[in-house]
Design a protein around this motif. Sequence first.
Motif, short mmCIF file in Angstrom:
data_model
loop_
_atom_site.label_atom_id
_atom_site.label_comp_id
_atom_site.label_asym_id
_atom_site.label_seq_id
_atom_site.Cartn_x
_atom_site.Cartn_y
_atom_site.Cartn_z
N CYS A 56 42.19 39.86 24.95
CA CYS A 56 40.96 40.70 24.80
C CYS A 56 40.07 40.92 25.95
O CYS A 56 39.77 42.28 26.08
N ALA A 57 39.63 39.85 26.67
CA ALA A 57 38.74 40.24 27.58
C ALA A 57 38.90 40.16 29.08
O ALA A 57 39.42 39.14 29.61
N PRO A 58 38.95 41.57 29.62
CA PRO A 58 39.24 41.65 31.12
C PRO A 58 38.20 40.85 32.00
O PRO A 58 38.71 40.11 32.81
N LEU B 190 47.07 40.27 29.03
CA LEU B 190 47.38 41.35 28.56
C LEU B 190 45.97 41.91 27.94
O LEU B 190 46.04 42.40 26.72
N PRO B 191 44.93 41.88 28.72
CA PRO B 191 43.62 42.31 27.80
C PRO B 191 43.82 43.88 27.70
O PRO B 191 44.51 44.48 28.50
N VAL B 192 42.94 44.42 26.72
CA VAL B 192 43.04 45.99 26.34
C VAL B 192 41.62 46.55 26.71
O VAL B 192 40.81 45.73 26.65
N GLY B 193 41.76 47.83 27.09
CA GLY B 193 40.59 48.41 27.19
C GLY B 193 40.49 49.48 28.22
O GLY B 193 41.14 49.45 29.05
N PHE B 194 39.24 50.44 28.00
CA PHE B 194 39.11 51.26 29.13
C PHE B 194 38.17 51.07 30.21
O PHE B 194 38.33 51.63 31.50
N VAL B 195 37.62 49.87 30.10
CA VAL B 195 36.64 49.27 31.16
C VAL B 195 37.21 48.01 31.66
O VAL B 195 37.20 46.83 31.01
N SER C 23 47.44 38.84 42.78
CA SER C 23 47.21 37.25 42.93
C SER C 23 48.42 36.21 43.34
O SER C 23 48.22 35.12 44.01
N GLY C 24 49.64 36.84 42.90
CA GLY C 24 50.71 36.04 43.12
C GLY C 24 50.90 34.78 42.25
O GLY C 24 51.88 34.01 42.24
N LEU C 25 50.11 34.81 41.38
CA LEU C 25 50.29 33.70 40.11
C LEU C 25 51.27 33.97 39.28
O LEU C 25 51.64 35.38 38.92
N PRO C 26 52.01 33.09 38.76
CA PRO C 26 53.00 33.46 37.76
C PRO C 26 52.62 34.11 36.49
O PRO C 26 51.56 33.53 35.93
N ALA C 27 53.04 35.37 36.17
CA ALA C 27 52.26 36.13 35.24
C ALA C 27 53.11 36.85 34.18
O ALA C 27 54.23 37.33 34.77
N VAL C 28 52.73 37.36 33.09
CA VAL C 28 53.07 38.45 32.33
C VAL C 28 51.90 39.47 32.25
O VAL C 28 50.75 39.02 31.88
N SER C 29 52.19 40.66 32.71
CA SER C 29 51.08 41.64 32.58
C SER C 29 51.78 42.84 32.47
O SER C 29 52.70 43.06 32.11
N ASN C 30 50.75 43.85 32.30
CA ASN C 30 51.23 45.44 32.06
C ASN C 30 50.35 46.36 32.79
O ASN C 30 49.19 45.98 33.44
N VAL C 31 50.95 47.37 33.28
CA VAL C 31 50.28 48.26 34.13
C VAL C 31 48.99 49.19 33.34
O VAL C 31 48.14 49.26 34.04
N SER C 32 49.19 49.47 32.20
CA SER C 32 48.29 50.64 31.40
C SER C 32 47.34 49.63 30.90
O SER C 32 47.12 48.53 31.00
N GLU C 33 46.22 50.30 30.47
CA GLU C 33 45.05 49.88 29.65
C GLU C 33 45.50 49.18 28.15
O GLU C 33 44.62 48.50 27.80
#
Length: 197
Positions: free
Chosen positions: A122-124, A143-148, A160-170
């Motif tokens: 939820c929260a960046p 995987l936070p969501v939002g335009f800001v 950061s190099g931390l083990p992660a799951v993320s995505n490129v988009s907003e």
Amino acid sequence: MNRVVHPIEQESYRRLRARLDTSHFPPLTRAVVERVVHSAADLEYASDLVMDEGDLVAAHAALHAGAPVVTDVEMVAAGITRRETVCRLGDAKSGAGLTRSAHAVRLAYEEVGPGALWVIGCAPTALEELLALDVSPALVVGLPVGFVGAAESKAALRESGLPAVSNVSEKGGSAVAAAALNALLYHPVPPASEEIL
């Protein structure tokens, strides 16, 4: 105990695989991609998600060995099935340049210490605070969501190099973050002789 998969979910995955070839992904990456795509009915996640199979293997082992799972909000916690989670948002306060979500991350880290799996949907600002602390996570599902701040915080996670799951988009959100963690929960634990080291 094996998870019983409802016929509607089975049919949903059949249709997903008919529209999206995931066979080239390694096993845990495939599990995460498919569960996230399934949770959002959004095929674009297949090319938007960023993760490393080796990180997922280590996180899967930590998760099934009992590592704590921390979420940024109760919505993420509600989506994670078959596992207790830690969410300290209800105890957190905002002020002095710190959002409630960021304060909740601090409180949760004081409770669980290093080695947890963090699920931010939820929260960046929660993800930003997590990166500012020395949490030594087993995995960060960021995987936070939002335009800001959402895309920027996820880019910082990857850098950061931390083990992660993320995505490129907003895009992102509670449902997809929970789905990524559930993919690791539902994936079978291999016999000890088959574990990838």
